[in-house]
Design an enzyme around this catalytic site. Sequence first.
Site, PDB file in Angstrom:
ATOM      1  N   ASP A 208      -7.722   5.719  12.375  1.00 50.00           N
ATOM      2  CA  ASP A 208      -6.498   6.033  12.188  1.00 50.00           C
ATOM      3  C   ASP A 208      -6.243   7.382  11.260  1.00 50.00           C
ATOM      4  OD1 ASP A 208      -5.594   4.075  13.965  1.00 50.00           O
ATOM      5  OD2 ASP A 208      -5.225   2.855  12.352  1.00 50.00           O
TER       6      ASP A 208
ATOM      7  N   ARG B 106      -0.482   6.253  17.404  1.00 52.78           N
ATOM      8  CA  ARG B 106      -0.591   7.125  16.444  1.00 52.78           C
ATOM      9  C   ARG B 106       0.022   8.422  16.539  1.00 52.78           C
ATOM     10  NH1 ARG B 106      -0.450   3.264  13.185  1.00 52.78           N
ATOM     11  NH2 ARG B 106      -2.424   2.103  12.789  1.00 52.78           N
TER      12      ARG B 106
ATOM     13  N   ASP C 182       0.707  -1.076   0.163  1.00 46.42           N
ATOM     14  CA  ASP C 182      -0.043   0.301  -0.194  1.00 46.42           C
ATOM     15  C   ASP C 182       0.949   1.190   0.005  1.00 46.42           C
ATOM     16  OD1 ASP C 182      -1.662  -2.010   0.554  1.00 46.42           O
ATOM     17  OD2 ASP C 182      -3.109  -0.921   2.135  1.00 46.42           O
TER      18      ASP C 182
ATOM     19  N   SER D 244      -7.130  -7.350   8.159  1.00 44.84           N
ATOM     20  CA  SER D 244      -6.451  -6.168   8.340  1.00 44.84           C
ATOM     21  C   SER D 244      -5.763  -6.200   9.670  1.00 44.84           C
ATOM     22  CB  SER D 244      -7.230  -4.776   7.945  1.00 44.84           C
ATOM     23  OG  SER D 244      -6.589  -3.850   8.653  1.00 44.84           O
TER      24      SER D 244
END
Lengths: 404, 404, 404, 404
Positions: free
Chosen positions: D125, D96, D16, D178
């Site tokens: 996210d 994050r 990705d 995922s």
Amino acid sequence: MKEIKKVVLAYSGGLDTSVIAKWLEDTYECEVVTFTADLGQGEEVEPARAKAEALGIKEIYIEDLREEFVRDFVFPMFRANTVYEGEYLLGTSIARPLISKRLIEIANETGADAISHGATGKGNDQVRFELGAYALKPGVQVIAPWREWDLNSREKLLAYCDEHDIQVEKKKGKSPYSMDANLLHISYEGGVLEDPWAEAEEEMWRWSVSPENAPDEALYLELTYKNGDIVAIDGQEMTPATVLTYLNKVGGENGVGRLDIVENRYVGMKSRGCYETPGGTIMLKAHRAIESITLDREVAHLKDELMPKYAKLIYNGYWWSPEREMLQKMIDESQECVNGVVRLKLYKGNVSVVGRQSDDSLFDENIATFEDDEGAYDQADAEGFIKLNALRLRIAANKGRNLG
Amino acid sequence: MKEIKKVVLAYSGGLDTSVIAKWLEDTYECEVVTFTADLGQGEEVEPARAKAEALGIKEIYIEDLREEFVRDFVFPMFRANTVYEGEYLLGTSIARPLISKRLIEIANETGADAISHGATGKGNDQVRFELGAYALKPGVQVIAPWREWDLNSREKLLAYCDEHDIQVEKKKGKSPYSMDANLLHISYEGGVLEDPWAEAEEEMWRWSVSPENAPDEALYLELTYKNGDIVAIDGQEMTPATVLTYLNKVGGENGVGRLDIVENRYVGMKSRGCYETPGGTIMLKAHRAIESITLDREVAHLKDELMPKYAKLIYNGYWWSPEREMLQKMIDESQECVNGVVRLKLYKGNVSVVGRQSDDSLFDENIATFEDDEGAYDQADAEGFIKLNALRLRIAANKGRNLG
Amino acid sequence: MKEIKKVVLAYSGGLDTSVIAKWLEDTYECEVVTFTADLGQGEEVEPARAKAEALGIKEIYIEDLREEFVRDFVFPMFRANTVYEGEYLLGTSIARPLISKRLIEIANETGADAISHGATGKGNDQVRFELGAYALKPGVQVIAPWREWDLNSREKLLAYCDEHDIQVEKKKGKSPYSMDANLLHISYEGGVLEDPWAEAEEEMWRWSVSPENAPDEALYLELTYKNGDIVAIDGQEMTPATVLTYLNKVGGENGVGRLDIVENRYVGMKSRGCYETPGGTIMLKAHRAIESITLDREVAHLKDELMPKYAKLIYNGYWWSPEREMLQKMIDESQECVNGVVRLKLYKGNVSVVGRQSDDSLFDENIATFEDDEGAYDQADAEGFIKLNALRLRIAANKGRNLG
Amino acid sequence: MKEIKKVVLAYSGGLDTSVIAKWLEDTYECEVVTFTADLGQGEEVEPARAKAEALGIKEIYIEDLREEFVRDFVFPMFRANTVYEGEYLLGTSIARPLISKRLIEIANETGADAISHGATGKGNDQVRFELGAYALKPGVQVIAPWREWDLNSREKLLAYCDEHDIQVEKKKGKSPYSMDANLLHISYEGGVLEDPWAEAEEEMWRWSVSPENAPDEALYLELTYKNGDIVAIDGQEMTPATVLTYLNKVGGENGVGRLDIVENRYVGMKSRGCYETPGGTIMLKAHRAIESITLDREVAHLKDELMPKYAKLIYNGYWWSPEREMLQKMIDESQECVNGVVRLKLYKGNVSVVGRQSDDSLFDENIATFEDDEGAYDQADAEGFIKLNALRLRIAANKGRNLG
């Protein structure tokens, strides 16, 4: 009965605490140390010395605590916009922890093993005095004569004075109210106020004129804030106690700060009280105004959500507790950017904010404007904002959940 | 671009929404239904019919919603003593959910697939309208022209009118403020108010005289409460809208209810607003007073702790949400015993409570009294109460923890 | 000393309360009514009848309250996911209000003016019993012998029995722990547990096997919820008490529900306790799971924010209070859609949720999917959502405010 | 389209973000800086360098942030016993803000005007990355390719690689889930998990054995706390990242830390996720235990009441906000005395506290004891404590208010 060697008494010089001084000596056969503080109650404290000496007291403490009171207790409390039950500015509550602290410090200095006070067994003040004392000196003995003796009327107290040769001024026209005063407020309870339907008489109020009797001309004030505290008025730098003294003066002259409420005491009953808090009323309004331009929204909301709990802690007597200190740390942290000037108008009981400015302002005229903002804010963003905020509501409605 | 067949527009009859009506037809090639409500804004709504007809509208809804507004929205909100950010009585916020509800109901009646409104992309009202609409009809389309078109000035709107033959009154001396009114308040934003240091001009205010211009004689009022709502004034029974209309009148005449604040919008910016809320200001004060004698202490405190969250929900547009309804259930539950009479004094901007009484009063004169209570309360109980409340503090101090 | 005519005693039939029965008669020269309840403690209650008769008691109440206990106390509490101090499931706390209620009802039936219990003066239970009693019958007298008498050891109690001809079983190998049990849990305090560093002995635990001794095969369970309560297990409908009995059985067999904590008592001290709550541990986990798919996010968060306060009310003994009832109303309101099935796996002390389903599910697979959602969710909306949520942070940063 | 000169990309080296790197260059004609961090995800980061070079990247940042991650983010969060929605330990959420911080710092160092990430438009996210970025650098541009492009499937991404000569490992047996991992946890979403009734397959889990496969022998651990953080295990001093690495190892080996929940995302949908958090699960349990003997009761309760709000802030992406920092200040303040040792037992998925000790313990054996306390606690105090706490309830009952 507890064995007491020496007791520090919160001593006003009035009838009650003079009787207590004598009664403590007689009952506990102990030495008595008196402590009299000027917290801005508006009466001379020095005369208490002669009275204490007349009672045979050897160790007499008389102190002016006004600056400490405002700097370390009143100002920190106002940083939180503190109000108990939506109305009460905690004028009595906030003075108690300072008195507890000094009682304990004096006990430590004089080797006393006990403290005593003149608060009754029905009120909040006994709780505030004693929780503070226990928190600061866990082994201290506390003597609360009103919970122990049978001198439960003015007549009996006067008889005790006669019997024990205590000189007291026999004031004529003694107030029918139970009153308490310090630099933040004066309070009235009892008498006709015990009927919550009865309107307080105009003669009762002492610190303020009625709005009716206030000047016909408005007074404008500019208060300068630094880290959430007022440091100057109309450009003139002032100490904390001077700030509050000045605001009491102009507030009282303009009919500001009267309050008449029924409140819930920690000991479980409702009680009717009237309060005059001229300076405090001004400070609450102004502090909210300076915060309105300098505080982040979520910080302000968090403060608002925690305020009732913080107010309750102070009202209930938990100033000296780790949870109050923990909240205070957070509140103080939020005040770093609470700097600037608030412009106020006082007029016949009204306190109106008419302007606020700050170098730390978060008000952004370019974004807030109704005029063209030249792209500072993209109105199209609002659609996504609303759509995602609505998503859970839409899903629920789609699944057949009904509102209303 | 969305495909729209029919759209219900919240239509005031003024310039903006008249342009929107035409613009919707042109842009989306859809039918437009207009909805005009009397929420007590103080302007006739019936003239909107002719204006809508002149625009070629076929389906025109004009409704008097004043009773529903006060009964189902304003009164429930006041049961919680609701104030946003310590000052704002939510006058604009509380009207939006009713408008959303009617827009959606009309959409359902007329088979419309969309709604539209004249709120800008910077404000809270778009959020309130749209969250309500999505919550009540999750598949509805929403058209917010101010977020889409480029007619972003009065000049462009007027040019659009000329171009499209829309008749609008070209008011002389148009107000420099952005205003919104309903039975609860009138608001002012924009113009000179965009400078938070600038004092609002006396001419701006429309609903109240200044305290300076209010009568020299005080007005006394008696408000009768039932389940937390006012049902009579001075002994006269009244419907909800009549209550608020009356309180606005006497409040406004006595200079009550002006407010000047900087508030935090949900969309992320600070904004300065001035508000006149004469009746609401009286209601807040009076409701707290009747609760002060009828609510249990812990119930009152729980309400106070939750109020900021409840206020935020309404401010942010979540009236139509399960969490607001859940809080409302709890608030309403608490009001069962909130019955009685509050006596108030209005004088030059001041609202003072001077008496409160109730058959459901929890104020117990026998216990609260400073006089002999004949054993109703045992003062000795206070010692144990204090000792156990202090225990954790004493243990901590004994272990060497320091406060202060 | 209080004048008492008749007292209702919470009577277990054991040593302590048998002594109390006699002591009450002797000390207060009053009649004694005994009340013995089956709350699922796992001991027969019927034998208490003969013991009471042997003591000369005339009015003897023996009741099976298991269904009422679970239906009206345990289940409502679990609707709130109630946990005290992050760990304790309130097994003892929740039984007390039911006992208080029955004590008072029996006092009313028998014309008794007092109640009595065997809880000590150091614990929470005295508070819970008495707050409930006072709330339900404000004029009741309460006699708490452990706070009054000097029989403060097992030896003195046995001597009292000898002296007064009270027959008690002299159990050999009496447990070194202070225990309490009901259908929700069994608790252990005292003995070696008074050292918080000492590990509890395996022999102490009574209701559960250790995880080490649990079966090697996992057990799967399906719990069916209706309005937040379990109404069936593995498809079998059950009454509330049957549900909890069954879950205790399978939980205990699989080593589920042991807890070892230090908790903060309402009376001000820390105390170490061990608990076995097999069924409750399963119910907490499962209830959260069924709520996870059926509750709105903000409703769930509001419940989570209020839970600690609700738990504290129950722990401290305020089940019978208007504030607990107000919170309950809100909690119950939220459970209307809490319907569906939770699938669980029990294995050697672990309770794992492995599936949940509901006709009232708000889980939307079409929107949540990582696969193509065919337009159910517009990812572009996220940009505006983030931008506006960030706006206040950006303005602050632009004005020079620093984070971190 | 935004004009971008240089963008810092959070780059994993996988498919990705490799596509994103190329796509950014092509689409925005800008320079790309890659940033790859070792947060303990368990994969080598160094290989990302060659991949970035192969893509023609000039400025490549590869950093080991494990110590900073645990010390400045994980540990502070655990001081609050933070749990989102009663279950989730926030493993993804807490990583994050550190990535945002480094992205912005690198943007400042390299003169970049934008940042980019590979998070989708449906998840939390994107919000966390971007709120952090905007808060730390308000003028930064954010590019979220998943919200912009049409490469919305694995097939399209692979086609893009072919087309643009991007070398990617074509992993066989790509996980159907995922996943996200860092030193605190590994998460799984998507695939069969999208059905909340489907049980997760045993093969999915990567960090822990199942309780079934864990050793038959329990493992005992002693964790030493200083100011609320673990500083040593079994007497061995360790750095923060070493602590967490060690606890993950022993936790995972003993089947500790699996979780399967449905959670509420900030963007408005429910989502099913499975998590392995072995070390975090141990830390939460142990931290509560050390607090249980060292924290004041009211401090602990205040922390519990605020925790859900604090957890929500982190979950929603507001780590970098003044309100989170304000809460953190309060939380950290509370940890000064949170020192001592907790003894734990790990066995087949269970984490049990079996002992706790501290020089700062507030547990007072003399007061808590069931044995004779030699006057440390006066049981008679309890009567007054209860009586005054009951007073409001009694008054209400006397006035005819009914409970229940």
